[in-house]
Design a protein around this motif. Structure first.
Motif, PDB file in Angstrom:
ATOM      1  N   GLU A 155      -4.619  11.816  -0.693  1.00  0.00           N
ATOM      2  CA  GLU A 155      -4.841  11.942  -2.128  1.00  0.00           C
ATOM      3  C   GLU A 155      -3.900  11.007  -2.909  1.00  0.00           C
ATOM      4  OE1 GLU A 155      -3.963  15.771  -4.482  1.00  0.00           O
ATOM      5  OE2 GLU A 155      -5.545  16.266  -3.036  1.00  0.00           O
ATOM      6  N   ASP A 156      -2.616  11.063  -2.570  1.00  0.00           N
ATOM      7  CA  ASP A 156      -1.627  10.228  -3.273  1.00  0.00           C
ATOM      8  C   ASP A 156      -1.885   8.752  -3.038  1.00  0.00           C
ATOM      9  OD1 ASP A 156      -0.563  12.514  -4.115  1.00  0.00           O
ATOM     10  OD2 ASP A 156       1.390  12.302  -3.130  1.00  0.00           O
ATOM     11  N   LEU A 157      -2.340   8.432  -1.837  1.00  0.00           N
ATOM     12  CA  LEU A 157      -2.629   7.038  -1.504  1.00  0.00           C
ATOM     13  C   LEU A 157      -3.693   6.503  -2.463  1.00  0.00           C
ATOM     14  CD1 LEU A 157      -1.652   5.119   0.730  1.00  0.00           C
ATOM     15  CD2 LEU A 157      -3.629   5.777   2.070  1.00  0.00           C
ATOM     16  N   GLU A 158      -4.741   7.274  -2.663  1.00  0.00           N
ATOM     17  CA  GLU A 158      -5.807   6.835  -3.575  1.00  0.00           C
ATOM     18  C   GLU A 158      -5.295   6.762  -5.009  1.00  0.00           C
ATOM     19  OE1 GLU A 158      -8.493   5.410  -2.651  1.00  0.00           O
ATOM     20  OE2 GLU A 158      -7.925   5.844  -0.582  1.00  0.00           O
ATOM     21  N   ARG A 159      -4.470   7.730  -5.392  1.00  0.00           N
ATOM     22  CA  ARG A 159      -3.918   7.774  -6.739  1.00  0.00           C
ATOM     23  C   ARG A 159      -3.066   6.523  -7.005  1.00  0.00           C
ATOM     24  NH1 ARG A 159       0.578  10.046  -8.859  1.00  0.00           N
ATOM     25  NH2 ARG A 159       1.254  10.748  -6.798  1.00  0.00           N
ATOM     26  N   ILE A 160      -2.256   6.169  -6.022  1.00  0.00           N
ATOM     27  CA  ILE A 160      -1.357   5.032  -6.219  1.00  0.00           C
ATOM     28  C   ILE A 160      -2.112   3.714  -6.174  1.00  0.00           C
ATOM     29  CG2 ILE A 160       0.490   3.750  -5.029  1.00  0.00           C
ATOM     30  CD1 ILE A 160       1.725   6.670  -4.679  1.00  0.00           C
ATOM     31  N   LEU A 161      -3.124   3.641  -5.317  1.00  0.00           N
ATOM     32  CA  LEU A 161      -3.942   2.426  -5.295  1.00  0.00           C
ATOM     33  C   LEU A 161      -4.721   2.277  -6.603  1.00  0.00           C
ATOM     34  CD1 LEU A 161      -5.186   2.443  -1.598  1.00  0.00           C
ATOM     35  CD2 LEU A 161      -3.639   0.798  -2.654  1.00  0.00           C
ATOM     36  N   ALA A 162      -5.099   3.416  -7.207  1.00  0.00           N
ATOM     37  CA  ALA A 162      -5.784   3.357  -8.494  1.00  0.00           C
ATOM     38  C   ALA A 162      -4.827   2.903  -9.592  1.00  0.00           C
ATOM     39  CB  ALA A 162      -6.368   4.731  -8.826  1.00  0.00           C
ATOM     40  N   MET A 163      -3.570   3.296  -9.428  1.00  0.00           N
ATOM     41  CA  MET A 163      -2.549   2.935 -10.405  1.00  0.00           C
ATOM     42  C   MET A 163      -2.213   1.445 -10.330  1.00  0.00           C
ATOM     43  SD  MET A 163       0.908   5.101 -10.582  1.00  0.00           S
ATOM     44  CE  MET A 163       2.336   4.476 -11.387  1.00  0.00           C
ATOM     45  N   PHE A 164      -2.272   0.875  -9.139  1.00  0.00           N
ATOM     46  CA  PHE A 164      -1.987  -0.555  -8.938  1.00  0.00           C
ATOM     47  C   PHE A 164      -3.226  -1.242  -8.350  1.00  0.00           C
ATOM     48  CE2 PHE A 164       2.147   1.607  -8.139  1.00  0.00           C
ATOM     49  CZ  PHE A 164       2.877   1.071  -9.191  1.00  0.00           C
ATOM     50  N   PRO A 165      -4.180  -1.600  -9.204  1.00  0.00           N
ATOM     51  CA  PRO A 165      -5.443  -2.178  -8.699  1.00  0.00           C
ATOM     52  C   PRO A 165      -5.216  -3.439  -7.867  1.00  0.00           C
ATOM     53  CG  PRO A 165      -5.575  -1.706 -11.057  1.00  0.00           C
ATOM     54  CD  PRO A 165      -4.156  -1.506 -10.661  1.00  0.00           C
ATOM     55  N   LEU A 166      -4.161  -4.197  -8.192  1.00  0.00           N
ATOM     56  CA  LEU A 166      -3.885  -5.412  -7.418  1.00  0.00           C
ATOM     57  C   LEU A 166      -3.593  -5.085  -5.961  1.00  0.00           C
ATOM     58  CD1 LEU A 166      -1.724  -7.561  -9.848  1.00  0.00           C
ATOM     59  CD2 LEU A 166      -3.977  -8.095  -8.915  1.00  0.00           C
ATOM     60  N   LEU A 167      -2.896  -3.968  -5.746  1.00  0.00           N
ATOM     61  CA  LEU A 167      -2.581  -3.553  -4.373  1.00  0.00           C
ATOM     62  C   LEU A 167      -3.850  -3.096  -3.669  1.00  0.00           C
ATOM     63  CD1 LEU A 167       0.735  -1.531  -4.723  1.00  0.00           C
ATOM     64  CD2 LEU A 167       0.417  -3.935  -4.149  1.00  0.00           C
ATOM     65  N   ASP A 168      -4.726  -2.433  -4.421  1.00  0.00           N
ATOM     66  CA  ASP A 168      -5.968  -1.932  -3.848  1.00  0.00           C
ATOM     67  C   ASP A 168      -6.797  -3.091  -3.289  1.00  0.00           C
ATOM     68  OD1 ASP A 168      -7.806  -0.156  -3.052  1.00  0.00           O
ATOM     69  OD2 ASP A 168      -8.608   0.307  -5.033  1.00  0.00           O
ATOM     70  N   GLU A 169      -6.851  -4.195  -4.075  1.00  0.00           N
ATOM     71  CA  GLU A 169      -7.611  -5.359  -3.606  1.00  0.00           C
ATOM     72  C   GLU A 169      -7.045  -5.924  -2.309  1.00  0.00           C
ATOM     73  OE1 GLU A 169      -7.722  -8.365  -6.634  1.00  0.00           O
ATOM     74  OE2 GLU A 169      -8.359  -6.876  -8.131  1.00  0.00           O
ATOM     75  N   ARG A 170      -5.732  -5.762  -2.112  1.00  0.00           N
ATOM     76  CA  ARG A 170      -5.079  -6.371  -0.960  1.00  0.00           C
ATOM     77  C   ARG A 170      -4.662  -5.339   0.071  1.00  0.00           C
ATOM     78  NH1 ARG A 170      -4.844  -9.161  -5.158  1.00  0.00           N
ATOM     79  NH2 ARG A 170      -4.202 -11.331  -5.409  1.00  0.00           N
ATOM     80  N   ARG A 171      -5.347  -4.205   0.121  1.00  0.00           N
ATOM     81  CA  ARG A 171      -4.848  -3.092   0.932  1.00  0.00           C
ATOM     82  C   ARG A 171      -4.717  -3.422   2.415  1.00  0.00           C
ATOM     83  NH1 ARG A 171      -8.532   2.050   0.915  1.00  0.00           N
ATOM     84  NH2 ARG A 171      -8.627   2.019  -1.359  1.00  0.00           N
ATOM     85  N   ARG A 172      -5.521  -4.342   2.914  1.00  0.00           N
ATOM     86  CA  ARG A 172      -5.420  -4.662   4.345  1.00  0.00           C
ATOM     87  C   ARG A 172      -4.635  -5.938   4.621  1.00  0.00           C
ATOM     88  NH1 ARG A 172      -7.855  -0.639   6.388  1.00  0.00           N
ATOM     89  NH2 ARG A 172      -9.655   0.219   5.313  1.00  0.00           N
ATOM     90  N   GLN A 173      -4.027  -6.476   3.582  1.00  0.00           N
ATOM     91  CA  GLN A 173      -3.254  -7.709   3.739  1.00  0.00           C
ATOM     92  C   GLN A 173      -1.816  -7.378   4.146  1.00  0.00           C
ATOM     93  OE1 GLN A 173      -4.906  -9.995   0.297  1.00  0.00           O
ATOM     94  NE2 GLN A 173      -2.910 -10.997   0.460  1.00  0.00           N
ATOM     95  N   PRO A 174      -1.178  -8.225   4.977  1.00  0.00           N
ATOM     96  CA  PRO A 174       0.237  -7.979   5.269  1.00  0.00           C
ATOM     97  C   PRO A 174       1.064  -8.090   3.985  1.00  0.00           C
ATOM     98  CG  PRO A 174      -0.672  -9.638   6.753  1.00  0.00           C
ATOM     99  CD  PRO A 174      -1.707  -9.393   5.710  1.00  0.00           C
ATOM    100  N   ALA A 175       2.024  -7.187   3.831  1.00  0.00           N
ATOM    101  CA  ALA A 175       2.795  -7.131   2.593  1.00  0.00           C
ATOM    102  C   ALA A 175       3.525  -8.442   2.318  1.00  0.00           C
ATOM    103  CB  ALA A 175       3.785  -5.971   2.657  1.00  0.00           C
TER     104      ALA A 175
END
Lengths: 249, 294
Positions: A122-142
């Motif tokens: 749940e929190d993972l989705e919440r935080i990805l929603a909060m940072f859309p840029l991270l959501d776009e890159r979720r499978r990219q190495p940090a």
């Protein structure tokens, strides 16, 4: 929720030494629930040292630290995270070879160990929603993210632990002004959502603008404290820290 | 060696290579979690073999037990090595810690000589049966055990590090120690587990190898060096690379001994190591930078 007369976090005469040098010479401060408190001062004043002492990474030589009325002295870093204090370290320190998702999951390490899988998802989705840029890159190495994105990831990772108190160490350092502005906006937004924040910043003006109160540190001591507007009006603060900032802004 | 010619050399090489691969997997494990190259890995293999033969021929335990017990025992040794030698020096430079593991390896070898003497001890093969004849090569059942153990261990550890929470946490410790601490991972404890698991992997290699090459107190050094060759060749940190590197080193050694001179058997592996270090030195020089400065 808090016992009367208690702050969320209270440091009393905290002394910390490492490599034989006393970096904190008796720091006293407190953070109330729901506040943003800024810790400002020059390089080497002891700002990061204070955060690392709270996080249990540096041992105390003397003094007392309390969180929710419980002593933090002598506790391990993982115990402090479990109590509800999470630090976003200086320089972001993301796990560069792990994906964005894995970084965020690692932030919830202790919760995953307690098998709080549903809550973490749940929190993972919440935080990805909060940072859309991270959501776009979720499978990219940090490590492939930009500095600002890495900072957001570091903040997101810390939030995954569901902290009651977030320690932010120089979140805007090395970022372009526009990106730094976004980060500070994020901080303000976090407070609206009920997260208490202790913020260390080299950008004195910007940090006092988002903070409710501030402490000015000089060579391991608190030399000034008070509400942010008061500090911003203070002659010494203006002379020592804001001269350059006024020109920049 | 019953067969002769190329097929037999290849079979022997792959078997030997599987052992090197297991040693390399042990290197990877400690390296992945701590950034340390643990030169006592060869001694973990030796101890696994010695414990197995002790359990079997001196304590007269059933073979299965004599093979499984040493895994737990050497895991304890691995944890002990971390607790007593690495942990107290946790603020030391990575290179210092690597030197410490060289010291540990000498100490363990010495201890083993005191305990078991200089003799080699036998262990029967895990399963009875005829040698398998394949394309002109005789492959004995124990060789198959060796290959299966190497593949299974490599795969299991890769799964562990990639897909489990504790495995990811172990990787996180190596990627960024400070950040790992700040998300609540007990870094020292993770390091201890890495050493323990490396001990377990070493013990598996030691007991599966024992029926083929009798273990004695001094087998560890050569195994560590060749396992290290395999790890570097495959790219340290990668278990698939370790398997590939191990088999390559084993094949080269076996073919070199067969076609050039068996006197230079050991030299071939080291020649490869030198070549890799000359052509891809970054693989090695990268080691200290994997960890952030403290």
């Amino acid at each position: 929720m808090l016992p009367d007369g208690h702050s969320l976090l209270r440091l009393q005469s905290v002394r910390v030494a490492y490599d034989g040098v006393e970096a904190l010479k008796g720091i006293s401060l407190h953070v109330n629930e729901g506040e943003i408190v800024a810790l400002v001062g020059a390089n080497g004043a002891g700002k990061s040292t204070t955060l690392n002492a709270i996080s249990g990474i540096l041992p105390l030589r003397a003094g007392e630290m309390e969180f929710l009325g419980q002593s933090l002295v002598g506790r391990r870093p993982d115990e402090i995270v479990a109590l509800g204090i999470t630090q976003v370290p200086e320089g972001r320190q993301v796990f560069s070879e792990m994906t964005v998702l894995d970084n965020l999951r690692m932030g919830a390490y202790l919760r995953l160990r307690r098998r709080d899988r549903a809550g973490v998802r749940e929190d993972l989705e919440r935080i990805l929603a909060m940072f859309p840029l991270l959501d776009e890159r979720r499978r990219q190495p940090a490590g492939t993210l930009s500095g600002g994105e890495q900072q957001m990831l570091a903040v997101g990772r810390a939030l995954m632990a569901r902290p009651r108190l977030l320690l932010l160490d120089e979140p805007t350092i090395g970022l372009a002004p526009q990106v730094a502005h976004q980060i500070l906006e994020t901080i303000a937004r976090l407070r609206e959502q009920g997260t208490t924040i202790l913020l260390v910043e080299q950008n004195v003006l910007a940090s006092l603008r988002v903070a409710d109160r501030g402490y000015v540190l000089e060579t391991g001591r608190v030399v000034l404290e008070g509400p942010s507007e008061e500090l911003l009006r203070n002659r010494d603060v203006q002379r020592a820290y804001l001269g350059k900032d006024y020109e920049e802004v | 060696m019953d067969g002769s010619g190329l097929p037999q050399f290849i079979a022997t090489g792959i078997t030997q290579g599987a052992i090197y691969a297991l040693v390399a997997v042990g290197f990877n494990l400690v390296y992945s979690a701590t950034g340390i190259i643990n030169f006592a890995q060869g001694e973990f293999v030796m101890l696994g073999g010695m414990f197995a033969v002790t359990c079997y021929s001196m304590l007269h335990l059933p073979l299965a037990l004599a093979v499984v017990l040493p895994i737990a025992a050497v895991m304890l040794v691995g944890a002990g090595v971390h607790y007593f030698t690495i942990r107290p020096l946790r603020r030391a430079h990575l290179l210092t810690l690597i030197m410490v593991t060289v010291g540990v390896s000498v100490a363990l070898r010495g201890l083993a000589k005191v305990v078991w003497g200089a003799d080699a001890y036998p262990l029967p093969p895990f399963s009875a049966g005829e040698s398998l004849s394949l394309a002109g090569a005789n492959i004995n059942p124990q060789s198959l055990w060796v290959m299966a153990c190497a593949a299974a261990t490599g795969a299991a550890l890769t799964l562990f590090l990639r897909c489990t929470l504790q495995g990811r946490a172990m990787v996180a410790c190596a990627l960024n120690r400070r950040a790992a601490q700040l998300v609540g991972i007990r870094v020292e404890r993770m390091h201890m587990w890495a050493f323990a698991l490396a001990g377990g992997v070493g013990a598996i290699a030691g007991s599966v190898l024992a029926p083929i090459a009798l273990p004695s107190y001094d087998v560890g050094l050569a195994l560590a060096l060749k396992g290290f060759c395999a790890a570097v060749l495959g790219g340290i940190g990668s278990n698939a690379g370790a398997l590939l590197g191990g088999v390559l080193v084993g094949l080269l050694e076996s073919l070199g001994a067969g076609y050039v001179s068996s006197g230079y058997k050991d030299a071939f592996a080291f020649f490869v190591l030198l070549l890799v270090l000359l052509l891809r030195p970054s693989g090695l020089l990268n080691v200290p930078t994997r960890r952030e400065e403290r």
